[in-house]
Write a protein that holds these residues in place. Sequence first.
Motif, PDB file in Angstrom:
ATOM      1  N   THR A 119       0.831  -1.206   0.000  1.00 16.83           N
ATOM      2  CA  THR A 119       0.000   0.000   0.000  1.00 16.83           C
ATOM      3  C   THR A 119       0.862   1.252   0.000  1.00 16.83           C
ATOM      4  O   THR A 119       0.615   2.207  -0.741  1.00 16.83           O
ATOM      5  N   THR A 120       1.906   1.248   0.831  1.00 14.25           N
ATOM      6  CA  THR A 120       2.813   2.395   0.911  1.00 14.25           C
ATOM      7  C   THR A 120       3.421   2.717  -0.449  1.00 14.25           C
ATOM      8  O   THR A 120       3.438   3.873  -0.880  1.00 14.25           O
ATOM      9  N   PHE A 121       3.923   1.697  -1.151  1.00 15.70           N
ATOM     10  CA  PHE A 121       4.626   1.922  -2.412  1.00 15.70           C
ATOM     11  C   PHE A 121       3.663   2.131  -3.577  1.00 15.70           C
ATOM     12  O   PHE A 121       3.964   2.870  -4.515  1.00 15.70           O
ATOM     13  N   ASP A 122       2.515   1.482  -3.532  1.00 21.21           N
ATOM     14  CA  ASP A 122       1.527   1.690  -4.593  1.00 21.21           C
ATOM     15  C   ASP A 122       0.972   3.105  -4.536  1.00 21.21           C
ATOM     16  O   ASP A 122       0.803   3.761  -5.566  1.00 21.21           O
ATOM     17  N   ASP A 123       0.709   3.600  -3.332  1.00 20.00           N
ATOM     18  CA  ASP A 123       0.183   4.962  -3.177  1.00 20.00           C
ATOM     19  C   ASP A 123       1.181   5.994  -3.690  1.00 20.00           C
ATOM     20  O   ASP A 123       0.821   6.897  -4.447  1.00 20.00           O
TER      21      ASP A 123
END
Length: 463
Positions: free
Chosen positions: A165-169
């Motif tokens: 989630t951190t990197f996709d966002d």
Amino acid sequence: MTTEIYHRICGRLREIVRDTEWEGHIFAVGGCCRDEVMGYPIKDLDMAVDLPNGGIAFARWLEEKGLTKGGIVTYPRFGTAALSLREFPDDEIQIVQTRKEKYTDRNSRCPETAFGDIREDCMRRDLTINSLYYDICRRRVVDITGRGLKDIEDRIIRTPMAPDTTFDDDPVRIYRTIRFAARFGWDIDGPTYEAILRNIPRLKIVTPTRCHTELDKMLSGPNPVRALDMLMETGAMAYLLPDLWPAYSQPEAYGDDTVWRHTSRVLAMLEGKPSVLMMAGLLHDIGKPLTASRDEEGRLRFQNHDQTGSGLARRSLRRLRYDRAFIDDVDFLVRHHLWTKAWGPDASKMKDRQLRKLQYICVTRERFGMLLDLIDADHRARLSDRSWDGQAEAIMRRSLRMEEEGTAMFGYKLPVPSILIKRIKGLRDAKAVKRCRDYLLKQAFINPKRSASEFKKLLMAFK
């Protein structure tokens, strides 16, 4: 800002907000808290206020009380304000409301933001070690994830929430994770590293300007080679510098090395040098994969890789929005890094006129010095039997003697300018003028002390 100033500002703010609506709601956050825990010098102060519109409202409250120097700058979209306190006029403070973020456009890393509580603010941050808060009023570190302090102790890099989630966002966090791992020499925890690999394609949405910023920080920070190695290992380099990416798997001409392994050794020797030189070291062999070929005996060759690399380096830096002067300097260094190849391991085959020509095209001693540094690092990074580790030093010694003798040609100007060449020779064609000028320069390289009258005589006799 210094660590002492940081503590003085925190102390002053503690006094200012005592018995007001702001007491208990003012936090230092991020890098300053991490560096305080680690015992590193503090260079800036970011603050968060856990009240709706708290960043801008608190900044305006300080301004109304006459506590700021000049006006404040606000960014309403993000609930952020920037200011300097009157007592600390040289130190800017960034103040933001605690917030939550929602990413609705997968082609953009700019989220919709709104007020959020301190936990929501913490979990949106990039790494646990950057998610610490310092409660200014209560004088205590707040570790909401429960992992930040332990990860500093264990020397681990990980994200506050699920790493996918951190990197996709916001895929810039991939670059930041790699940069911090290299900066501190720490490990990236397994799930976080695996998530980096899964999310590498998301880097395509990162703007060139932000790529530029992250690359600069890697090159100028501690352990730049480790950062760049990780960019190669994860495939992130394919998005940051796509023309350099093939160097990772391109075999070198000698031994079992790849072009990238050689490049990383060059960079290790240049660490701490000016940014232009570090960038030239990174890109000096960028032309090798495109020029790779085999000769009749099957030996690997990279014909004219310096010239090809010059164009690729220029294209890469333009894409990343570097300024023209920086690009020109890097281009020059890449294009000329093989200039002294024919001079031999100890420069014994070098002619004075050749050295003067190099001084002339370098224009300045600074550029000349950087080129020799690059050439020297390139030589020393080769396998031991091909390492010409004394050539650059010999060239520099001879150059210094020329300066003492008054025959060096840094910043040299022909005593006979182009307009006079036209008049003496009765020329109109620019190519013919250039041909005459090139001839006179060759004579200058042989003897730069010739007078204007001597050059005129040479020009008149030239056909």
